[in-house]
Write a protein that holds these residues in place. Structure first.
Motif: not given
Length: 175
Positions: A63-64, A67, A71, A94, A100
């Motif tokens: 998911k990261v 990025r 976090y 996330d 979101k």
């Protein structure tokens, strides 16, 4: 606390502990982006929990991946009743559905520059003209079916067709 954060994705603690936990966990998450035996062993030496390491490398690192940092998110809460300590949520960014945007996958730009160079001259004018042409809606003529079955479709199409200037054939007939 780092293991609990990885397993539960969000925990409630005091503000001071949340700030200290952020400095402890974020380098571990950065290390999990590179899934090698060395990085797994390094993270395991900090966490001492096999299940947390597995979750970190399988779920969280995916998911990261795009990025560049940041976090975790700390959200301040009301003070605790017993000792009036400042309380806070610390959560993985996330995994919060509230913040979101629509459609989930929001990609960040890889550059950190604030602005780009502005185009000047003919290049900018040509690009603006292309954008303006693509932005205007295109009108299309629609042909509806006749109301009664006796009318032929061709007559209905002629009635709906937009009127145009006289053609050269019609001008020759008038002469």
């Amino acid at each position: 606390m780092a293991t609990s954060l990885i397993k539960h994705k969000r925990i409630t603690t005091t503000l001071a502990k949340a700030k200290a936990l952020r400095q402890y966990v974020e380098p571990l998450i950065t290390k999990s982006k590179n899934d090698t035996t060395h990085s797994r062993r390094t993270v395991f030496s900090y966490l001492q929990d096999k299940e947390a390491v597995t979750i970190l490398f399988r779920e969280i690192s995916e998911k990261v991946a795009s990025r560049p940092g940041g976090y975790t998110r700390i959200i301040k809460l009301e003070n605790r009743l017993g000792d009036n300590a400042e309380m806070a949520f610390i959560e993985l960014v996330d995994y919060n559905e509230v913040y979101k945007k629509d459609g989930a996958a929001t990609e960040r730009k890889s550059t950190r520059r604030r602005g780009g160079k502005k185009k000047s001259g003919a290049g900018a004018a040509a690009e603006n003209a292309v954008e303006a042409a693509s932005a205007t809606p295109v009108e299309t003529a629609t042909v509806e079916a006749p109301e009664t079955p006796d009318e032929p479709v061709a007559e209905a199409a002629e009635e709906q067709a937009p009127e145009t200037e006289e053609t050269p054939k019609e001008e020759k007939k008038e002469d």
